[in-house]
Scaffold this motif. Structure first.
Motif, PDB file in Angstrom:
ATOM      1  N   VAL A  93       0.852  -1.137  -0.006  1.00 57.71           N
ATOM      2  CA  VAL A  93      -0.112   0.058   0.037  1.00 57.71           C
ATOM      3  C   VAL A  93       0.833   1.265   0.124  1.00 57.71           C
ATOM      4  N   LEU A  94       0.847   2.148  -0.939  1.00 54.41           N
ATOM      5  CA  LEU A  94       1.690   3.398  -1.061  1.00 54.41           C
ATOM      6  C   LEU A  94       0.637   4.642  -0.916  1.00 54.41           C
ATOM      7  N   GLU A  95       1.228   5.188   0.082  1.00 53.58           N
ATOM      8  CA  GLU A  95       0.629   6.276   0.582  1.00 53.58           C
ATOM      9  C   GLU A  95       0.643   7.648  -0.554  1.00 53.58           C
ATOM     10  N   ALA A  96      -0.561   8.254  -0.661  1.00 55.48           N
ATOM     11  CA  ALA A  96      -0.519   9.240  -1.698  1.00 55.48           C
ATOM     12  C   ALA A  96      -1.634  10.288  -1.266  1.00 55.48           C
ATOM     13  N   ALA A  97      -0.943  11.532  -1.402  1.00 53.24           N
ATOM     14  CA  ALA A  97      -2.167  12.808  -1.135  1.00 53.24           C
ATOM     15  C   ALA A  97      -3.331  12.670  -2.064  1.00 53.24           C
ATOM     16  N   ASP A  98      -4.389  13.246  -1.240  1.00 51.47           N
ATOM     17  CA  ASP A  98      -5.523  13.250  -2.061  1.00 51.47           C
ATOM     18  C   ASP A  98      -5.695  14.154  -3.081  1.00 51.47           C
ATOM     19  N   LEU A  99      -6.680  14.221  -4.058  1.00 50.54           N
ATOM     20  CA  LEU A  99      -6.725  14.859  -5.424  1.00 50.54           C
ATOM     21  C   LEU A  99      -6.875  16.471  -4.897  1.00 50.54           C
ATOM     22  N   SER A 100      -7.672  16.624  -4.015  1.00 50.17           N
ATOM     23  CA  SER A 100      -7.790  18.073  -3.473  1.00 50.17           C
ATOM     24  C   SER A 100      -6.390  18.679  -3.183  1.00 50.17           C
ATOM     25  N   THR A 101      -5.546  17.870  -2.476  1.00 57.26           N
ATOM     26  CA  THR A 101      -4.277  18.500  -1.896  1.00 57.26           C
ATOM     27  C   THR A 101      -3.166  18.438  -3.228  1.00 57.26           C
ATOM     28  N   LEU A 102      -3.472  17.528  -4.354  1.00 57.52           N
ATOM     29  CA  LEU A 102      -2.541  17.574  -5.270  1.00 57.52           C
ATOM     30  C   LEU A 102      -2.993  18.686  -6.177  1.00 57.52           C
ATOM     31  N   LEU A 103      -3.995  19.368  -6.145  1.00 56.44           N
ATOM     32  CA  LEU A 103      -4.381  20.433  -6.787  1.00 56.44           C
ATOM     33  C   LEU A 103      -3.957  21.761  -6.543  1.00 56.44           C
ATOM     34  N   VAL A 104      -3.474  21.841  -5.026  1.00 59.26           N
ATOM     35  CA  VAL A 104      -2.977  23.130  -4.467  1.00 59.26           C
ATOM     36  C   VAL A 104      -1.666  23.010  -3.987  1.00 59.26           C
ATOM     37  N   ASP A 105      -1.059  21.753  -4.256  1.00 50.27           N
ATOM     38  CA  ASP A 105       0.391  21.577  -3.221  1.00 50.27           C
ATOM     39  C   ASP A 105       1.165  20.880  -4.342  1.00 50.27           C
ATOM     40  N   PRO A 106       2.220  21.765  -4.920  1.00 47.97           N
ATOM     41  CA  PRO A 106       3.047  21.206  -5.990  1.00 47.97           C
ATOM     42  C   PRO A 106       3.988  20.110  -5.682  1.00 47.97           C
ATOM     43  N   GLN A 107       4.283  20.164  -4.281  1.00 45.65           N
ATOM     44  CA  GLN A 107       5.475  19.269  -3.505  1.00 45.65           C
ATOM     45  C   GLN A 107       4.451  18.192  -3.480  1.00 45.65           C
ATOM     46  N   ALA A 108       3.378  18.095  -2.827  1.00 46.60           N
ATOM     47  CA  ALA A 108       2.591  16.753  -3.055  1.00 46.60           C
ATOM     48  C   ALA A 108       2.422  15.976  -4.214  1.00 46.60           C
ATOM     49  N   LYS A 109       2.269  16.817  -5.241  1.00 52.35           N
ATOM     50  CA  LYS A 109       2.139  16.470  -6.803  1.00 52.35           C
ATOM     51  C   LYS A 109       3.427  15.855  -7.294  1.00 52.35           C
ATOM     52  N   GLN A 110       4.775  16.383  -6.818  1.00 46.12           N
ATOM     53  CA  GLN A 110       5.886  15.732  -7.290  1.00 46.12           C
ATOM     54  C   GLN A 110       5.800  14.407  -6.524  1.00 46.12           C
ATOM     55  N   ALA A 111       5.402  14.321  -4.922  1.00 43.44           N
ATOM     56  CA  ALA A 111       5.593  13.108  -4.336  1.00 43.44           C
ATOM     57  C   ALA A 111       4.639  12.039  -5.025  1.00 43.44           C
ATOM     58  N   PHE A 112       3.703  12.537  -5.454  1.00 45.09           N
ATOM     59  CA  PHE A 112       2.664  11.561  -5.992  1.00 45.09           C
ATOM     60  C   PHE A 112       3.010  10.878  -7.199  1.00 45.09           C
ATOM     61  N   TYR A 113       3.882  11.979  -8.309  1.00 45.82           N
ATOM     62  CA  TYR A 113       4.329  11.128  -9.549  1.00 45.82           C
ATOM     63  C   TYR A 113       5.511  10.185  -9.029  1.00 45.82           C
ATOM     64  N   ARG A 114       6.409  10.531  -8.020  1.00 42.70           N
ATOM     65  CA  ARG A 114       7.375   9.500  -7.539  1.00 42.70           C
ATOM     66  C   ARG A 114       6.629   8.223  -6.990  1.00 42.70           C
ATOM     67  N   GLN A 115       5.672   8.168  -6.236  1.00 39.77           N
ATOM     68  CA  GLN A 115       4.810   7.138  -5.864  1.00 39.77           C
ATOM     69  C   GLN A 115       4.383   6.126  -7.083  1.00 39.77           C
ATOM     70  N   ALA A 116       3.815   6.919  -7.897  1.00 35.89           N
ATOM     71  CA  ALA A 116       3.447   6.395  -9.276  1.00 35.89           C
ATOM     72  C   ALA A 116       4.354   5.859 -10.029  1.00 35.89           C
ATOM     73  N   LEU A 117       5.784   6.456 -10.173  1.00 38.25           N
ATOM     74  CA  LEU A 117       6.516   5.785 -10.921  1.00 38.25           C
ATOM     75  C   LEU A 117       7.032   4.418 -10.189  1.00 38.25           C
ATOM     76  N   ALA A 118       6.982   4.480  -8.722  1.00 38.85           N
ATOM     77  CA  ALA A 118       7.441   3.203  -8.166  1.00 38.85           C
ATOM     78  C   ALA A 118       6.466   2.136  -8.287  1.00 38.85           C
ATOM     79  N   LEU A 119       5.057   2.626  -8.528  1.00 34.83           N
ATOM     80  CA  LEU A 119       4.112   1.650  -9.019  1.00 34.83           C
ATOM     81  C   LEU A 119       4.330   1.019 -10.104  1.00 34.83           C
TER      82      LEU A 119
END
Length: 126
Positions: A93-119
């Motif tokens: 289970v990979l932790e990811a920020a929710d979509l409303s956070t991703l909309l406003v937080d560029p760092q969360a978005k970068q972290a999300f892409y890293r998780q996605a690439l790990a996936l």
């Protein structure tokens, strides 16, 4: 019957039912952009709204679906939900920020892409 599409991504999050395929939703637009960027066809994404997982019965049924999908990792946008613990017995289970956070937080978005690439690397450990 049609063969099920090969599932690439399983996404968990609170309130996903309300935004899914809702063209008026900024979160949905963002998710579509993410899928395009990561080359995830929409029909290969399986999602579960954790708001609907309030009983053990619902959690077990969903767990079965996740395991049947054949993925070895799941992206969870509601990491506090007890379902994550249950899932972790069978998949990563990979932790990811929710979509409303991703909309406003560029760092969360970068972290999300890293998780996605790990996936996408098939869940190799970091």
């Amino acid at each position: 019957s049609d063969a099920l599409p090969h599932i690439k991504v399983v996404l968990l999050g609170a309130g996903l039912n309300a935004i899914w395929e809702n063209e008026a939703s900024h979160e949905w637009m963002l998710w579509c952009n993410i899928c395009v960027a990561l080359n995830w066809p929409e029909e290969q994404v399986l999602y579960f709204d954790t708001d609907t997982l309030s009983t053990e019965e619902a959690m077990y049924a969903t767990m079965e679906e996740v395991i049947e999908s054949g993925v070895d990792s799941v992206l969870s946008m509601s990491f506090e939900h007890p379902f994550n613990e249950m899932l972790a017995q069978g998949v990563r289970v990979l932790e990811a920020a929710d979509l409303s956070t991703l909309l406003v937080d560029p760092q969360a978005k970068q972290a999300f892409y890293r998780q996605a690439l790990a996936l996408q690397r098939g869940g190799e450990s970091d």
